[in-house]
Design a protein around this motif. Structure first.
Motif, PDB file in Angstrom:
ATOM      1  N   ILE A  96       0.885  -1.218   0.045  1.00  0.00           N
ATOM      2  CA  ILE A  96      -0.010   0.049   0.006  1.00  0.00           C
ATOM      3  C   ILE A  96       0.745   1.126  -0.028  1.00  0.00           C
ATOM      4  CG2 ILE A  96      -1.679   1.190   1.323  1.00  0.00           C
ATOM      5  CD1 ILE A  96      -3.135  -1.338   2.282  1.00  0.00           C
ATOM      6  N   THR A  97       1.878   1.153   0.735  1.00  0.00           N
ATOM      7  CA  THR A  97       2.711   2.442   1.046  1.00  0.00           C
ATOM      8  C   THR A  97       3.400   2.704  -0.388  1.00  0.00           C
ATOM      9  OG1 THR A  97       3.119   1.911   3.233  1.00  0.00           O
ATOM     10  CG2 THR A  97       4.683   3.548   2.204  1.00  0.00           C
ATOM     11  N   LEU A  98       4.272   1.628  -0.874  1.00  0.00           N
ATOM     12  CA  LEU A  98       4.950   1.803  -2.106  1.00  0.00           C
ATOM     13  C   LEU A  98       4.220   2.091  -3.253  1.00  0.00           C
ATOM     14  CD1 LEU A  98       7.884   2.048  -2.941  1.00  0.00           C
ATOM     15  CD2 LEU A  98       8.095  -0.416  -2.904  1.00  0.00           C
ATOM     16  N   VAL A  99       3.224   1.062  -3.304  1.00  0.00           N
ATOM     17  CA  VAL A  99       2.587   1.202  -5.024  1.00  0.00           C
ATOM     18  C   VAL A  99       1.618   2.235  -4.906  1.00  0.00           C
ATOM     19  CG1 VAL A  99       0.957  -0.229  -6.149  1.00  0.00           C
ATOM     20  CG2 VAL A  99       2.861  -1.459  -5.220  1.00  0.00           C
ATOM     21  N   GLU A 100       0.737   2.522  -3.863  1.00  0.00           N
ATOM     22  CA  GLU A 100      -0.024   3.503  -3.976  1.00  0.00           C
ATOM     23  C   GLU A 100       0.609   4.956  -4.291  1.00  0.00           C
ATOM     24  OE1 GLU A 100      -3.594   3.899  -3.530  1.00  0.00           O
ATOM     25  OE2 GLU A 100      -3.413   1.524  -3.399  1.00  0.00           O
ATOM     26  N   ARG A 101       1.705   5.171  -3.509  1.00  0.00           N
ATOM     27  CA  ARG A 101       2.394   6.192  -3.714  1.00  0.00           C
ATOM     28  C   ARG A 101       3.064   6.292  -5.194  1.00  0.00           C
ATOM     29  NH1 ARG A 101       1.444  10.528  -1.239  1.00  0.00           N
ATOM     30  NH2 ARG A 101       3.396  11.493  -1.788  1.00  0.00           N
ATOM     31  N   LEU A 102       3.742   5.179  -5.802  1.00  0.00           N
ATOM     32  CA  LEU A 102       4.297   5.496  -6.888  1.00  0.00           C
ATOM     33  C   LEU A 102       3.048   5.270  -7.894  1.00  0.00           C
ATOM     34  CD1 LEU A 102       6.814   2.335  -6.538  1.00  0.00           C
ATOM     35  CD2 LEU A 102       7.147   4.881  -6.894  1.00  0.00           C
ATOM     36  N   PHE A 103       2.088   4.883  -7.814  1.00  0.00           N
ATOM     37  CA  PHE A 103       0.881   4.756  -8.751  1.00  0.00           C
ATOM     38  C   PHE A 103       0.674   6.361  -8.861  1.00  0.00           C
ATOM     39  CE2 PHE A 103      -3.129   4.675 -10.377  1.00  0.00           C
ATOM     40  CZ  PHE A 103      -3.072   4.077 -11.748  1.00  0.00           C
ATOM     41  N   HIS A 104       0.409   6.980  -7.664  1.00  0.00           N
ATOM     42  CA  HIS A 104       0.021   8.475  -7.778  1.00  0.00           C
ATOM     43  C   HIS A 104       0.804   9.407  -8.633  1.00  0.00           C
ATOM     44  CE1 HIS A 104      -2.068  11.921  -6.405  1.00  0.00           C
ATOM     45  NE2 HIS A 104      -0.794  12.400  -6.070  1.00  0.00           N
ATOM     46  N   VAL A 105       2.124   9.015  -8.478  1.00  0.00           N
ATOM     47  CA  VAL A 105       3.017   9.848  -8.962  1.00  0.00           C
ATOM     48  C   VAL A 105       3.098   9.554 -10.462  1.00  0.00           C
ATOM     49  CG1 VAL A 105       5.593  10.104  -9.348  1.00  0.00           C
ATOM     50  CG2 VAL A 105       4.624  10.157  -7.019  1.00  0.00           C
ATOM     51  N   VAL A 106       2.896   8.271 -10.861  1.00  0.00           N
ATOM     52  CA  VAL A 106       3.269   7.907 -12.432  1.00  0.00           C
ATOM     53  C   VAL A 106       1.915   7.634 -13.167  1.00  0.00           C
ATOM     54  CG1 VAL A 106       5.423   6.917 -11.972  1.00  0.00           C
ATOM     55  CG2 VAL A 106       3.504   5.501 -11.974  1.00  0.00           C
ATOM     56  N   LYS A 107       0.704   7.853 -12.611  1.00  0.00           N
ATOM     57  CA  LYS A 107      -0.531   7.717 -13.251  1.00  0.00           C
ATOM     58  C   LYS A 107      -0.382   8.525 -14.646  1.00  0.00           C
ATOM     59  CE  LYS A 107      -5.419   8.521 -12.310  1.00  0.00           C
ATOM     60  NZ  LYS A 107      -6.265   8.835 -11.340  1.00  0.00           N
ATOM     61  N   PRO A 108       0.007   9.826 -14.667  1.00  0.00           N
ATOM     62  CA  PRO A 108      -0.452  10.390 -15.591  1.00  0.00           C
ATOM     63  C   PRO A 108       0.388  10.123 -16.866  1.00  0.00           C
ATOM     64  CG  PRO A 108      -0.149  12.067 -13.972  1.00  0.00           C
ATOM     65  CD  PRO A 108       0.299  10.687 -13.430  1.00  0.00           C
ATOM     66  N   LYS A 109       1.608   9.443 -16.532  1.00  0.00           N
ATOM     67  CA  LYS A 109       2.440   8.494 -17.581  1.00  0.00           C
ATOM     68  C   LYS A 109       1.993   7.453 -18.159  1.00  0.00           C
ATOM     69  CE  LYS A 109       6.315  11.451 -17.065  1.00  0.00           C
ATOM     70  NZ  LYS A 109       7.656  11.465 -16.989  1.00  0.00           N
ATOM     71  N   LEU A 110       1.296   6.791 -17.101  1.00  0.00           N
ATOM     72  CA  LEU A 110       0.478   5.350 -17.466  1.00  0.00           C
ATOM     73  C   LEU A 110      -0.622   5.677 -18.477  1.00  0.00           C
ATOM     74  CD1 LEU A 110       0.844   3.808 -14.202  1.00  0.00           C
ATOM     75  CD2 LEU A 110       2.467   3.350 -16.025  1.00  0.00           C
ATOM     76  N   LEU A 111      -1.359   6.775 -18.193  1.00  0.00           N
ATOM     77  CA  LEU A 111      -2.494   7.131 -18.895  1.00  0.00           C
ATOM     78  C   LEU A 111      -2.323   7.526 -20.461  1.00  0.00           C
ATOM     79  CD1 LEU A 111      -5.001   8.360 -16.372  1.00  0.00           C
ATOM     80  CD2 LEU A 111      -5.001   6.262 -17.165  1.00  0.00           C
ATOM     81  N   THR A 112      -0.913   7.703 -20.741  1.00  0.00           N
ATOM     82  CA  THR A 112      -0.639   7.796 -22.007  1.00  0.00           C
ATOM     83  C   THR A 112      -0.432   6.528 -22.897  1.00  0.00           C
ATOM     84  OG1 THR A 112       1.908   8.149 -21.722  1.00  0.00           O
ATOM     85  CG2 THR A 112       0.576  10.149 -21.365  1.00  0.00           C
ATOM     86  N   ILE A 113      -0.243   5.537 -22.099  1.00  0.00           N
ATOM     87  CA  ILE A 113      -0.365   4.205 -22.723  1.00  0.00           C
ATOM     88  C   ILE A 113      -1.793   3.973 -23.075  1.00  0.00           C
ATOM     89  CG2 ILE A 113       0.406   1.746 -22.891  1.00  0.00           C
ATOM     90  CD1 ILE A 113       2.342   2.737 -20.378  1.00  0.00           C
TER      91      ILE A 113
END
Length: 163
Positions: A96-113
């Motif tokens: 939860i700590t790691l993945v949630e934080r990482l996902f929050h940071v990189v979500k805009p980049k992921l949504l370009t895929i």
């Protein structure tokens, strides 16, 4: 086919409710941990990655930590409850700590895929539908009652300790 969908929905609901319960329980701890300077540095570094490296960054901890739940359940089933609970809780906290934080940071980049964005919209749409089902609403009511009970108990304990 409808029976399979119903069974899959029940399993998914149970899984997400357990995740939500775990998140609710550890949220205060996660808030403090997420404020550590190391997470700011990781966030800046992850923000500079491209879409596919960002995806790998999120999937790697998930791939390593999700199998811990069945391992913890196996430990519980084989008579080692402390180890089982420790594995499940520890993996869930880190995930939860790691993945949630990482996902929050990189979500805009992921949504370009393209395929990721379509899948994300589909999953979030399904989760919205799932959250509005009768069992999910009942679970939310139960969690609210438990939260109120926990607050009352906490207040009663604090008053008893003071006086």
């Amino acid at each position: 086919m409808r029976i399979l969908r119903g069974i899959a929905t029940l399993f998914a609901l149970a899984y997400f409710l357990l995740d939500a319960l775990a998140y609710w329980v550890v949220r205060p701890v996660l808030y403090r941990i997420s404020r550590l300077p190391v997470f700011a540095r990781i966030g800046r570094w992850a923000g500079g990655l491209g879409p596919y490296p960002s995806l790998l960054l999120v999937l790697l901890p998930l791939a390593l930590l999700e199998p811990a739940k069945p391992v913890g359940a196996l430990l519980l089933a084989t008579g080692r409850p402390v180890a089982g609970v420790a594995v499940i809780v520890g993996a869930e906290l880190v995930k939860i700590t790691l993945v949630e934080r990482l996902f929050h940071v990189v979500k805009p980049k992921l949504l370009t895929i393209g395929w990721f964005a379509r899948g994300y919209r589909r999953v979030t749409g399904w989760l919205c539908w799932l959250k509005e089902t009768a069992p999910a609403r009942a679970a939310r009511r139960l969690l609210r009652r438990l939260r109120r009970l926990g607050r009352r108990l906490s207040l009663t304990v604090r008053r008893a300790l003071r006086g």
